[in-house]
Design an enzyme around this catalytic site. Sequence first.
Site, PDB file in Angstrom:
ATOM      1  N   LYS A  31       1.686   0.028  -7.833  1.00 34.76           N
ATOM      2  CA  LYS A  31       1.171   1.104  -8.682  1.00 34.76           C
ATOM      3  C   LYS A  31      -0.134   0.693  -9.362  1.00 34.76           C
ATOM      4  O   LYS A  31      -0.332   0.913 -10.549  1.00 34.76           O
ATOM      5  CB  LYS A  31       2.216   1.481  -9.731  1.00 34.76           C
ATOM      6  CG  LYS A  31       3.528   1.959  -9.134  1.00 34.76           C
ATOM      7  CD  LYS A  31       4.526   2.316 -10.197  1.00 34.76           C
ATOM      8  CE  LYS A  31       5.881   2.699  -9.678  1.00 34.76           C
ATOM      9  NZ  LYS A  31       5.979   3.485  -8.516  1.00 34.76           N
ATOM     10  N   CYS A  32      -1.026   0.120  -8.599  1.00 32.76           N
ATOM     11  CA  CYS A  32      -2.278  -0.435  -9.111  1.00 32.76           C
ATOM     12  C   CYS A  32      -3.445   0.303  -8.457  1.00 32.76           C
ATOM     13  O   CYS A  32      -3.317   0.850  -7.366  1.00 32.76           O
ATOM     14  CB  CYS A  32      -2.308  -1.925  -8.747  1.00 32.76           C
ATOM     15  SG  CYS A  32      -3.829  -2.806  -9.087  1.00 32.76           S
ATOM     16  N   SER A  33      -4.588   0.289  -9.113  1.00 33.01           N
ATOM     17  CA  SER A  33      -5.757   0.929  -8.493  1.00 33.01           C
ATOM     18  C   SER A  33      -6.167   0.221  -7.203  1.00 33.01           C
ATOM     19  O   SER A  33      -6.861   0.799  -6.372  1.00 33.01           O
ATOM     20  CB  SER A  33      -6.931   0.969  -9.481  1.00 33.01           C
ATOM     21  OG  SER A  33      -7.322  -0.342  -9.832  1.00 33.01           O
ATOM     22  N   PHE A  34      -5.722  -1.016  -7.016  1.00 26.61           N
ATOM     23  CA  PHE A  34      -6.022  -1.756  -5.784  1.00 26.61           C
ATOM     24  C   PHE A  34      -4.930  -1.580  -4.716  1.00 26.61           C
ATOM     25  O   PHE A  34      -5.048  -2.110  -3.616  1.00 26.61           O
ATOM     26  CB  PHE A  34      -6.204  -3.248  -6.073  1.00 26.61           C
ATOM     27  CG  PHE A  34      -7.422  -3.554  -6.901  1.00 26.61           C
ATOM     28  CD1 PHE A  34      -8.697  -3.369  -6.396  1.00 26.61           C
ATOM     29  CD2 PHE A  34      -7.295  -4.016  -8.205  1.00 26.61           C
ATOM     30  CE1 PHE A  34      -9.828  -3.638  -7.164  1.00 26.61           C
ATOM     31  CE2 PHE A  34      -8.416  -4.291  -8.976  1.00 26.61           C
ATOM     32  CZ  PHE A  34      -9.680  -4.100  -8.454  1.00 26.61           C
ATOM     33  N   THR A  35      -3.864  -0.853  -5.024  1.00 25.95           N
ATOM     34  CA  THR A  35      -2.755  -0.673  -4.081  1.00 25.95           C
ATOM     35  C   THR A  35      -3.217  -0.178  -2.708  1.00 25.95           C
ATOM     36  O   THR A  35      -2.663  -0.609  -1.695  1.00 25.95           O
ATOM     37  CB  THR A  35      -1.673   0.249  -4.684  1.00 25.95           C
ATOM     38  OG1 THR A  35      -1.154  -0.389  -5.862  1.00 25.95           O
ATOM     39  CG2 THR A  35      -0.538   0.502  -3.713  1.00 25.95           C
TER      40      THR A  35
END
Length: 169
Positions: free
Chosen positions: A38-42
């Site tokens: 659930k990360c912007s880098f996912t």
Amino acid sequence: MASATSFYDFKPLNKTGAEVPLEDYKGKVVLVVNTASKCSFTPQFAGLEKLWKSVSEKHPDNFVILGFPCNQFGGQDPGSNDEIQEFCQVNYGVTFPVMGKVDVNGDDASPLFQWLKAEKPGLMGLKRVKWNFEKFLVGKDGAVKGRWASTTKPESLESVILAELAAKQ
């Protein structure tokens, strides 16, 4: 594990809690990535899968990506190991190994990540992982060859990985 001298000395846990002897990867080039769902880098899962398939086509059985889910950065991987596995497969078609969840910093940091950070410190010698999707490249000899920040797109590492695969031991 202060006595560890190479990547192959570790036995992290897989998604079911069973030890995975990294000695099984001896002679291979390994990209180790701390991941989060659930990360912007996912979306880098897609790039990692693309990299995995591209390099594996050229060098079958000589390269592996190991994903290590981590919930230490903004609570961005709160799920169980099973939920994380399902998320990776359903949303990004991940076929490379995603291990059991670990801590990468602090007192409870995985011994593998303690070693990786000591072998290849970050910017200004910092021995901590700054965020999700940091990447460590381990050569065929079990030594850490490179480290990249979260902002580095996985696909951009293909030439570095291919060069490491071509390197003589």
